[in-house]
Design a protein around this motif. Sequence first.
Motif, mmCIF file in Angstrom:
data_model
loop_
_atom_site.group_PDB
_atom_site.id
_atom_site.type_symbol
_atom_site.label_atom_id
_atom_site.label_comp_id
_atom_site.label_asym_id
_atom_site.label_seq_id
_atom_site.Cartn_x
_atom_site.Cartn_y
_atom_site.Cartn_z
ATOM 1 N N THR A 56 -63.804 9.716 -36.586
ATOM 2 C CA THR A 56 -64.323 8.770 -35.594
ATOM 3 C C THR A 56 -65.495 7.977 -36.156
ATOM 4 O O THR A 56 -65.547 6.745 -36.034
ATOM 5 N N VAL A 57 -66.440 8.656 -36.764
ATOM 6 C CA VAL A 57 -67.627 7.983 -37.299
ATOM 7 C C VAL A 57 -67.252 7.047 -38.443
ATOM 8 O O VAL A 57 -67.774 5.927 -38.540
ATOM 9 N N SER A 61 -67.862 3.105 -38.251
ATOM 10 C CA SER A 61 -68.835 2.572 -39.209
ATOM 11 C C SER A 61 -68.232 1.467 -40.068
ATOM 12 O O SER A 61 -68.903 0.471 -40.363
ATOM 13 N N SER A 95 -81.074 11.160 -39.678
ATOM 14 C CA SER A 95 -80.137 11.350 -38.571
ATOM 15 C C SER A 95 -80.638 12.388 -37.583
ATOM 16 O O SER A 95 -80.391 12.278 -36.379
ATOM 17 N N ALA A 116 -71.003 11.364 -32.392
ATOM 18 C CA ALA A 116 -70.282 10.257 -33.031
ATOM 19 C C ALA A 116 -71.080 8.959 -32.928
ATOM 20 O O ALA A 116 -71.170 8.193 -33.895
ATOM 21 N N LEU A 119 -74.397 9.236 -35.236
ATOM 22 C CA LEU A 119 -74.061 9.185 -36.658
ATOM 23 C C LEU A 119 -73.530 7.814 -37.057
ATOM 24 O O LEU A 119 -73.778 7.348 -38.170
ATOM 25 N N THR A 120 -72.814 7.151 -36.166
ATOM 26 C CA THR A 120 -72.351 5.790 -36.465
ATOM 27 C C THR A 120 -73.534 4.838 -36.588
ATOM 28 O O THR A 120 -73.578 4.000 -37.497
ATOM 29 N N CYS A 123 -75.092 5.643 -39.978
ATOM 30 C CA CYS A 123 -74.269 5.555 -41.184
ATOM 31 C C CYS A 123 -73.637 4.187 -41.432
ATOM 32 O O CYS A 123 -73.271 3.891 -42.578
ATOM 33 N N HIS A 124 -73.482 3.348 -40.404
ATOM 34 C CA HIS A 124 -72.780 2.078 -40.633
ATOM 35 C C HIS A 124 -73.483 1.180 -41.659
ATOM 36 O O HIS A 124 -72.811 0.373 -42.308
ATOM 37 N N VAL A 180 -70.943 12.675 -43.061
ATOM 38 C CA VAL A 180 -70.702 13.389 -41.810
ATOM 39 C C VAL A 180 -70.240 14.818 -42.096
ATOM 40 O O VAL A 180 -70.654 15.768 -41.415
#
Length: 500
Positions: A56-57, A61, A95, A116, A119-120, A123-124, A180
């Motif tokens: 998902t992440v 991202s 994070s 999710a 972290l998105t 991390c994106h 992740v």
Amino acid sequence: MTPLTAAAVLAAAVSAVPLVYLGIALAGLDAGQVAEVLLQPRTRQLLATTLLLAGTVTTASVLLGLATAYVLHAFDFPGRRVFAVLAGLPLAVPSYVAAYTWVALTPAVAGPAGAAMVLTLCCHPYVHLLAGSALRGLDPGLAEVARATGRRPLAVFCTVTVRQLRPALAAGGLLVATYVLADFGSVSILRVTTLTRAIAVSLENSFGRLVPVTLSLLLVVVSALVVTGELRSRGRARYARTGSGARRRAPRVRLAPLPAAAVVTGLGALAAAALGVPVVSLARWLAVGTSATFDPARLWDTATSTLLLASGGALLTVALALPIGVVAGRSSGRLARALEGASWLSHTVPGIVVALSLVYLTLRVAPAAYLTAPVLVLAYAVLFLPLAVGAVRTAVAQSPPALEEVARSLGRRPWQVLREVTLPLAAPGVLTAALLVFLSCVKELTATLVLHPTGTETLAMRLWSSTTSGQYAAAAPYAALIVVLAAVPAHLLQRERGAR
């Protein structure tokens, strides 16, 4: 084997130290007990949760990072330069800090969906920075030819631009997925039990190695499958220009007021979610907290130690990544893929396992090096080598190999070709690699807690010790300095991009 390939093999061997440690630990375990742990329903649940969160992440991202990179590269609108700087700054927010600030804002965010989202947001920028660097290296003539044939802008973007960006998007997506898989702090705060969290809990609460070693090896296998899938999806396509002509940048399109307002609103909302929530929380802790007293001298010493260690980690990591990135960018053979794949596997090994592997190595090979700065810097290189390899490989893959062939035909030696042709062409990717690794070293916590030299503290260590004891205002100065240290190289990189 050429000297460059030999250097790449050596760099990949350095990154494989944790895997060797896990292999030695596995050899001392009973195979039946290992199989029993793997077949437990709890293990299957952990694996499913980890894969769902990582998938998902990563998807979110890639989409978000591609969208922000393309909008900032292709269009002109009010505030574009400000948003270009802000787009990479979420990498400066650990994070686990972002997770806490969101939980403090609304406890309902705890859970898989909240993890999710957080972290998105964190991390994106990995995808954004790599895609942005790749966009600046594209030849706009291909898109212009596609538009001249009657294709609409959306079709040109999907069939021409995105295809050219595939190496950068794949590298960015792989960075996000492995991040992740190895994350511990944010999932712990958000109450999501993944393989990495289960490994850390097992190491903390048990004297046995069976469960943590088995779960670590399962995590490595998952990572190996992800890396193999990315390498195979890349194929043997080439992404460099083969024709003549000078590199140029396509002119940015000035957006009309209504689309510009929509873009500014979207980027503003993203910046508010990724940066605004942590920054506002830090400001509140500094303003109203009762534990906000701190020693300026200690703060300065901690910042200096962090800067020196992160700089050393960035330099060593980029030095190790250069031969692997050049070999992988110039070849799609099995050896090149194996070298690049080997650099990725240790990235998903939890930081505490990487630290324990280096403790094991130093105590048996060089006891005098135990708990010294070089060992910690080496841990940073092992942990973050893929960040640099992905950026360097993408830049090298986009540079025309014909220029190197011309240099060799003129009598230049291989090391001269590398210094005078390959590295200058790949300079944007090298700078991006250094920035990504520096940011990650500043934020790294788990391995630093185990390997830091006696008497040396980093900003992340002070931040974690204060937050775990509930002194959030005392943690605010250290968190703010992490953002400042990250903002400086981000601004310098942005200026360098503009100059190019």
